[in-house]
Design an enzyme around this catalytic site. Structure first.
Site, short mmCIF file in Angstrom:
data_model
loop_
_atom_site.label_atom_id
_atom_site.label_comp_id
_atom_site.label_asym_id
_atom_site.label_seq_id
_atom_site.Cartn_x
_atom_site.Cartn_y
_atom_site.Cartn_z
NE ARG A 183 58.00 8.24 13.94
CZ ARG A 183 57.11 8.96 12.56
NH1 ARG A 183 58.17 8.16 11.14
NH2 ARG A 183 56.78 10.17 12.56
CB THR A 225 57.79 12.19 4.30
OG1 THR A 225 57.84 12.88 4.57
CG2 THR A 225 59.19 11.72 2.85
CG ASP A 256 59.66 15.69 6.54
OD1 ASP A 256 59.18 16.29 7.13
OD2 ASP A 256 60.48 14.67 7.12
NE ARG A 267 62.37 12.92 9.72
CZ ARG A 267 63.25 11.92 9.01
NH1 ARG A 267 63.76 10.47 9.99
NH2 ARG A 267 62.99 11.31 7.34
O1 F6P Z 1 58.75 12.65 8.85
C1 F6P Z 1 57.82 13.45 8.59
C2 F6P Z 1 57.42 14.04 9.71
O2 F6P Z 1 56.09 15.17 10.31
C3 F6P Z 1 58.83 15.57 9.95
O3 F6P Z 1 58.44 16.75 9.52
C4 F6P Z 1 58.27 15.56 12.14
O4 F6P Z 1 59.53 15.78 12.42
C5 F6P Z 1 57.56 14.07 12.17
O5 F6P Z 1 57.39 13.30 11.02
C6 F6P Z 1 56.75 13.83 13.34
O6 F6P Z 1 56.26 13.02 14.12
P1 F6P Z 1 55.71 12.46 14.49
O7 F6P Z 1 54.04 12.17 14.27
O8 F6P Z 1 55.97 11.04 14.99
O9 F6P Z 1 55.51 13.20 15.98
#
Ligand code: F6P
Length: 340
Positions: free
Chosen positions: A89, A142, A144, A188
């Site tokens: 990110r 994704t 999601d 999310r």
């Molecule tokens: O967007 C994909 C996702 O896996 C979401 O479902 C989750 O909330 C988030 O990313 C978790 O992010 P990270 O891997 O930065 O903890």
């Protein structure tokens, strides 16, 4: 005109318009990203284009971290989860002055267009680059499945298979001890994974951010279920229903106090993002990856590729980003009916 390519106009167009395309993966990884990368490289070569990998998402543009791709570099990756290009990110990419630096790096490398693979943050970055003169095309990826303009995103099918397999395993132990299990899934702010995972996994209750819930009601449903002879109760909760900590532990604590039956909590976490992509995800990733190259080679940019049923469509970034993807509430009602 290259006579060897006579009759294949897309080759000629690709050569005339663009010679070097960068490909990146950004944001949370999802199973099938590698299949999409492979498709861009192979399709690019077929069109006589040079495909360059950009490491670590937009961060790679900012620091000029590029790698050349040959056909053999993407051999044996179609079955791998994660992303060989790595992902990050990059909040600094929101700043125009940072993007200007990135564009300078892209020009220096001779990259004329970008294929960005990822979720909504990836789309925003691709939109900004496109507006600032670097043609981009986005591929939705994704777990999601929360992107407007596409029925499915790369990775959600694999994720759902993992969720359903987990629920199946949990149910056997839940039945053995007549317990209630709260299973938390990712997503999310979207309830898609919980809804489809719960429906396909035969959950007794599904709690999603899109529908208000009442824990007293959930407790009484569970109590009545046991009275009717159920041996287990599976409650699938989307992580997005509770913002002040773990959704599953919040629900679990409440139910423990209310129902008097044994409650256990399982948070599936990042295992939902890992593993080998399903056949479905590999298929759509291959199709979308190849189509993205075709788009750029034909001077089409500023668009996301979406799946409408079986067909691939192009949708302007502004339309994608100004709309929310709605859940199919008919499926929520169906899950409720079938969970009796
Ligand atoms: O967007 C994909 C996702 O896996 C979401 O479902 C989750 O909330 C988030 O990313 C978790 O992010 P990270 O891997 O930065 O903890």
């Amino acid at each position: 005109m290259d006579t060897a390519n006579q009759g294949d106009t897309s080759v000629d167009k690709g050569r005339d318009y663009m010679k070097k395309i960068g490909v990146l993966t950004s944001g949370g990884d999802s199973p099938g990203m590698n299949a999409a990368i492979r498709a861009t490289v192979r399709k690019g070569k077929a069109l006589g284009l040079n495909i360059v990998g950009i490491n670590s998402g937009y961060k790679g543009c900012l620091v000029g971290d590029f790698r050349n791709f040959d056909l053999k570099d993407v051999s044996g990756i179609i079955e791998e989860g994660g992303t060989i290009l790595r992902s990050k990110r990059a909040p600094e990419f929101k700043k125009k002055e940072e993007r200007t630096k990135a564009i300078r790096n892209l020009h220096r490398e001779g990259i004329e267009g970008i294929i960005a693979i990822g979720g909504d943050g990836t789309l925003r970055g691709a939109k900004a680059l496109n507006q600032e003169g670097v043609p981009t095309v986005c591929i939705p990826a994704t777990i999601d499945n929360d992107i407007y303009g596409t029925d499915m995103t790369i990775g959600v099918d694999t994720c759902l298979n993992t969720v359903v397999e987990s629920i199946d395993r949990i149910r056997t132990t839940a039945s053995a001890l007549e317990r209630t299990f709260i299973v938390e899934v990712m997503g999310r702010d979207s309830g898609y994974i919980a809804l489809m995972g719960g429906l396909s996994g035969g959950a007794e209750e599904i709690l999603i951010p899109e529908v208000e819930y009442d824990l007293e009601e959930v407790a009484s449903d569970i109590y009545n279920g046991y009275k009717r002879g159920k041996q287990h109760m599976i409650v699938v909760v989307a992580e997005g229903i509770y913002k002040e900590g773990s959704a599953a532990h919040h629900v679990g604590k409440h139910l423990k106090e209310q129902i008097g039956f044994e409650v256990r909590v399982t948070v599936l976490g990042h295992m939902q993002r890992g593993g080998n992509p399903s056949a479905y995800d590999r298929g759509i990733a291959s199709r979308l990856g190849a189509e993205a190259v075709t788009c750029l080679s034909e001077a089409k940019s500023g668009v996301m590729l979406g799946l409408n049923g079986h067909n691939i469509e192009t949708i302007d970034y502004s339309e994608v980003l100004s709309n929310n993807k709605e859940l199919d509430m008919g499926l929520y009602e169906l899950a409720q009916t079938l969970s009796q």
